[in-house]
Design a protein around this motif. Structure first.
Motif, short mmCIF file in Angstrom:
data_model
loop_
_atom_site.label_atom_id
_atom_site.label_comp_id
_atom_site.label_asym_id
_atom_site.label_seq_id
_atom_site.Cartn_x
_atom_site.Cartn_y
_atom_site.Cartn_z
N MET A 98 12.21 114.42 54.71
CA MET A 98 11.63 114.39 55.95
C MET A 98 12.46 115.40 56.73
O MET A 98 13.72 115.24 56.84
CB MET A 98 11.89 113.09 56.58
CG MET A 98 11.32 112.84 58.12
SD MET A 98 11.35 111.21 58.74
CE MET A 98 10.46 110.44 57.56
N SER A 99 11.71 116.12 57.56
CA SER A 99 12.48 117.22 58.49
C SER A 99 13.01 116.45 59.73
O SER A 99 12.46 115.50 60.12
CB SER A 99 11.28 118.30 58.71
OG SER A 99 10.32 117.95 59.72
N LEU A 100 13.68 117.26 60.35
CA LEU A 100 14.19 116.78 61.62
C LEU A 100 13.03 116.64 62.63
O LEU A 100 12.95 115.74 63.59
CB LEU A 100 15.13 117.89 62.45
CG LEU A 100 15.84 117.45 63.46
CD1 LEU A 100 16.81 116.32 63.15
CD2 LEU A 100 17.13 118.60 64.00
N ASN A 101 12.06 117.72 62.64
CA ASN A 101 10.88 117.59 63.60
C ASN A 101 10.00 116.30 63.46
O ASN A 101 9.44 115.71 64.12
CB ASN A 101 9.91 119.00 63.56
CG ASN A 101 10.35 120.01 63.99
OD1 ASN A 101 11.33 119.98 64.98
ND2 ASN A 101 10.01 121.32 63.70
N GLU A 102 9.75 115.97 62.10
CA GLU A 102 8.82 114.90 61.46
C GLU A 102 9.69 113.75 62.10
O GLU A 102 9.19 112.69 62.65
CB GLU A 102 8.76 114.99 60.13
CG GLU A 102 7.83 113.77 59.62
CD GLU A 102 7.51 113.68 58.21
OE1 GLU A 102 6.84 112.87 57.76
OE2 GLU A 102 8.09 114.67 57.46
N LEU A 103 11.06 113.61 61.83
CA LEU A 103 11.90 112.26 62.30
C LEU A 103 11.78 111.91 63.58
O LEU A 103 11.70 111.04 64.36
CB LEU A 103 13.15 112.31 61.92
CG LEU A 103 14.20 111.31 61.82
CD1 LEU A 103 13.47 110.06 61.31
CD2 LEU A 103 15.61 111.38 61.60
N SER A 104 11.83 113.23 64.34
CA SER A 104 11.94 113.32 65.88
C SER A 104 10.54 112.55 66.43
O SER A 104 10.56 111.95 67.34
CB SER A 104 12.03 114.83 66.50
OG SER A 104 11.68 114.73 67.80
N GLU A 105 9.53 113.25 65.92
CA GLU A 105 8.28 112.54 66.50
C GLU A 105 7.91 111.03 66.09
O GLU A 105 7.54 110.20 66.91
CB GLU A 105 7.11 113.38 65.59
CG GLU A 105 6.89 114.78 66.20
CD GLU A 105 6.04 115.56 65.29
OE1 GLU A 105 5.13 114.93 64.72
OE2 GLU A 105 5.95 116.78 65.20
N LYS A 106 8.42 110.59 64.90
CA LYS A 106 8.39 109.05 64.79
C LYS A 106 9.27 108.22 65.25
O LYS A 106 9.13 107.17 65.48
CB LYS A 106 8.73 109.02 63.15
CG LYS A 106 7.54 109.61 62.20
CD LYS A 106 7.82 109.27 60.72
CE LYS A 106 6.86 109.73 59.83
NZ LYS A 106 6.89 109.11 58.49
#
Length: 74
Positions: free
Chosen positions: A17-25
């Motif tokens: 999981m990327s930082l961007n994806e985690l940030s969105e979730k």
């Protein structure tokens, strides 16, 4: 005195999981998550920790580690 070590980067890598994806979730900014990831923080809100654990399907102990020898001068 020991030190709490943050292992968010390892758990994110394991989950691919990327930082961007985690940030969105999680609903936390990239900047704040990056600080958690690199250990450049002094506190984490339980609500943030809960959201991270939910998004990564992990336990707090997967992210936080206590090293009783860290910070000791040899």
């Amino acid at each position: 005195m020991g030190k709490i070590i943050l292992r968010l980067d390892r758990v994110m890598a394991d989950r691919k999981m990327s930082l961007n994806e985690l940030s969105e979730k999680v609903g936390v900014s990239n900047v704040n998550l990056s600080k958690i990831k690199t250990g450049k923080i002094s506190a984490v809100r339980f609500s943030t920790l809960e959201a991270i654990c939910e998004a990564l399907d992990c336990q707090p102990g997967d992210i936080l580690e206590y090293d009783k020898n860290a910070g000791h001068e040899e």
